[in-house]
Design an enzyme around this catalytic site. Structure first.
Site, PDB file in Angstrom:
ATOM      1  CG  ASP A  98      -0.243   0.223   2.512  1.00 13.53           C
ATOM      2  OD1 ASP A  98       0.671  -0.564   2.825  1.00 13.53           O
ATOM      3  OD2 ASP A  98      -0.570   1.192   3.233  1.00 13.53           O
ATOM      4  CD  GLU A 163       3.908   1.484   7.106  1.00 14.27           C
ATOM      5  OE1 GLU A 163       4.500   1.976   8.085  1.00 14.27           O
ATOM      6  OE2 GLU A 163       3.727   2.111   6.039  1.00 14.27           O
TER       7      GLU A 163
END
Length: 461
Positions: A98, A163
Site C-alpha cells: 500500500d 501500513e
C-alpha cells in the site's frame, strides 16, 4: 562475536546486476496499482489487485502456502513460505504494497502511478521506494541466492496492505495467529540509508498516534457581516487549538509530554538536513537541539489536514464547524497510548470559548528500538561492507513509524529485527515525485543476499 565469511561477492553482485532490467519491469507493474488503502480516495479493487500481483510473484519463486490474508481492518496482507535446508534458521522478510496518496497531481513531473526513469537516472513513481521497491529488493536477493548455490535459510515473506494508514490490520492478525510470522530474524525492508551510498541500519523508530479533532460552535453557518465579531467561529477556535500544540520556536508542546530527549548516534548536520528537506532560503528550522534530537529523540506534531471551506468559492460566513487530522510522533521510551491520552486532554483543555470539541483516535503505533549488538547485525554489517566497498555500516534513527515492529518484538522476544530499505533522502517518500535509486536497489539487494548467506553460516536458528 566471531565474524563469518561471506560468499564471494562477484557472483552475487553480477547476478543482481543482470536481473535489474527485470526488476524495473516488475516494479513498473507494481507501481501501476493505485493501492492507497483508503476507499474514500481510491477503489479497494486497486489494493486487491496489488495483493494478487504479490501473491503471484511469490508463487513464481516456488513459495509454499502462499495466502492472501484478510486482516481485521479490511485490508489484505500476502504471506508465503519457502523452506530452507534442514537445521537452517528462518528469516522473515517484510514489505508493504500500500502507498500514500499522490497528493498534488500537478506537482508530479511524471504520472505518479507510472514508473518513469528521468534524466538523473532515478525511477519515479508512488511506492517506488516506499515500499513496493522493498518487495522487489527481497525478490532480487532471493533470485541471486538461487542462482549461486541456493537459498541457505528458510524464508517467510509478509507484504502488508495498510501500513500507510496505520490501522493495524496485520498487527491484529499476527496477534491472533502468532505462529505465522515466527522466525529467527526479521528483515523489515521499509527503512533506508541515511544518505544514498552510505549503508545504514535503523536502530529506532518513533511511534505514532493519529487523531481527528472536531470543533462545533453554531447550529449552522452565519453571515459574517451580521454576526461576525460576536458569534463564535469554529474555524478560528480550531486554529487556536492547533497553535497551542507548538511553542514559539515551533517545538511540540503537548501538556505533560516530555519533549527534551537527546540523540547519541549518527548526527545529521543542519545544512545537510536543509538540503534534504528542501527548506526555502531564509526559512528557519523549527525546534531546538540537534537535528537528530528533533527527528529521532523527541515527539513531533503535524497537522495533516483541515476540513474548512476552500479559498475559491468561499462565502462571507462565520463557520459553524471545522475539523483537523493530527499526527503525533513519539520517540522510544514513551508510550503511544499515554501520548494519545495527553494529546486528547490537551486539545480539550485548549479549545476556547466553550466550543464543543470531540477527539477521535484513528491510528496508533508504539515506538521501537532494535538491539544493534545482536549476531544478526554482525552478519548485516559484513554484508553491507561487501555491497558498499570502502563503507562501514552506520546506525541511525528514523522519525517515521512502523507499528508492526513492536507487535513482532512482543510476539517473538528472542527474534532479531533489522531495518533496512530504499528510503534515503533523495527518495522523497510521501511527497510528490517519490523515486528510487536503481543503484541503491541493486546494492541493497546484494547486501540482503549476502546477509542471508552470512546469517545461515552464523549457526543461528
Amino acid at each position: 562475536m566471531t565474524a563469518h565469511p561471506t560468499r564471494p561477492i562477484p557472483p552475487i553482485a553480477e547476478t543482481v546486476a543482470s536481473l535489474m532490467p527485470r526488476a524495473k519491469a516488475e516494479l513498473a507493474e507494481l507501481v501501476a496499482f493505485q493501492s492507497v488503502a483508503d476507499p474514500a480516495q481510491f477503489p479497494p479493487s486497486e489494493c486487491r489487485a496489488a495483493a494478487a500481483w504479490v501473491a503471484d510473484a511469490l508463487r513464481a519463486e516456488d513459495f509454499q502456502d502462499v495466502s492472501v490474508l484478510d486482516t481485521p481492518d479490511g485490508s489484505q496482507s500476502v504471506y508465503g513460505y519457502l523452506p530452507g535446508p534442514e537445521g537452517a534458521p528462518t528469516v522473515l522478510l517484510y514489505a508493504h504494497y500500500d502507498v500514500q496518496p499522490p497528493l498534488d497531481l500537478a506537482g508530479w513531473v511524471t504520472p505518479p502511478f507510472e514508473l518513469t526513469e528521468r534524466e538523473d537516472g532515478r525511477w519515479y513513481g508512488r511506492g517506488a521506494a516506499d515500499c513496493k521497491g522493498g518487495f522487489i529488493m527481497h525478490l532480487l536477493a532471493l533470485r541471486a541466492l538461487k542462482a549461486n548455490g541456493g537459498i541457505p535459510v528458510g524464508v517467510k515473506v509478509i507484504v502488508e496492505g495498510s501500513e500507510e494508514q496505520g490501522t493495524g490490520g496485520l498487527e491484529r492478525y499476527a496477534e491472533a495467529h502468532p505462529e505465522l510470522l515466527a522466525a529467527d530474524a526479521i528483515v523489515i525492508g521499509d527503512a533506508g540509508n541515511f544518505r544514498a551510498g552510505l549503508p545504514t541500519v535503523t536502530a529506532t523508530l518513533r511511534g505514532m498516534t493519529m487523531v481527528r479533532v472536531t470543533v462545533d460552535t453554531l447550529q449552522g453557518n452565519l453571515h459574517s457581516g451580521l454576526f461576525g465579531g460576536a458569534a463564535p467561529d469554529a474555524l478560528a477556535a480550531l486554529i487556536r487549538v492547533l497553535d497551542s500544540l507548538r511553542g514559539e520556536d515551533g517545538s511540540t508542546t503537548v501538556d505533560g509530554l516530555v519533549a527534551e530527549g537527546e540523540w547519541q548516534g549518527l548526527q545529521y548536520p543542519e545544512e545537510d538536513f536543509r538540503g534534504d528537506a528542501k527548506v526555502l532560503d531564509g526559512v528557519g528550522l523549527i525546534g531546538h537541539g540537534s537535528v537528530g534530537d528533533r527527528l529521532w529523540a523527541r515527539p513531533a506534531v503535524t497537522v495533516m489536514g483541515i476540513d474548512c471551506p476552500p479559498v475559491v468559492g468561499a462565502t462571507p460566513s462565520v463557520q459553524a464547524g471545522a475539523r483537523a487530522l493530527i499526527s503525533l510522533r513519539v520517540p522510544p521510551g514513551q508510550d503511544a497510548a499515554e501520548a494519545t491520552k495527553l494529546l486528547t486532554a490537551h486539545l480539550e483543555a485548549h479549545t476556547p470559548w466553550g466550543a464543543r470539541v470531540s477527539v477521535e483516535q484513528v491510528g496508533q503505533g508504539q515506538p521501537f528500538r532494535a538491539d544493534v549488538t545482536s549476531p544478526a547485525y554482525t552478519s548485516m554489517a559484513e554484508a553491507l561492507r561487501a555491497a558498499y566497498p570502502g563503507q562501514e555500516m552506520q546506525v541511525a534513527g528514523m522519525g517515521g513509524s512502523i507499528p508492526l515492529c513492536n507487535t513482532l518484538a512482543a510476539l517473538y522476544p528472542d527474534t532479531e529485527i533489522l531495518l533496512i530499505g530504499l528510503s534515503e533522502p533523495e527518495a522523497q517518500i510521501h511527497a510528490v515525485n517519490e523515486s528510487v535509486s536503481p543503484d541503491e536497489l541493486e546494492r541493497m539487494s546484494v547486501a540482503e543476499a549476502l546477509f542471508l548467506a552470512n546469517y545461515a553460516a552464523s549457526g543461528r536458528g
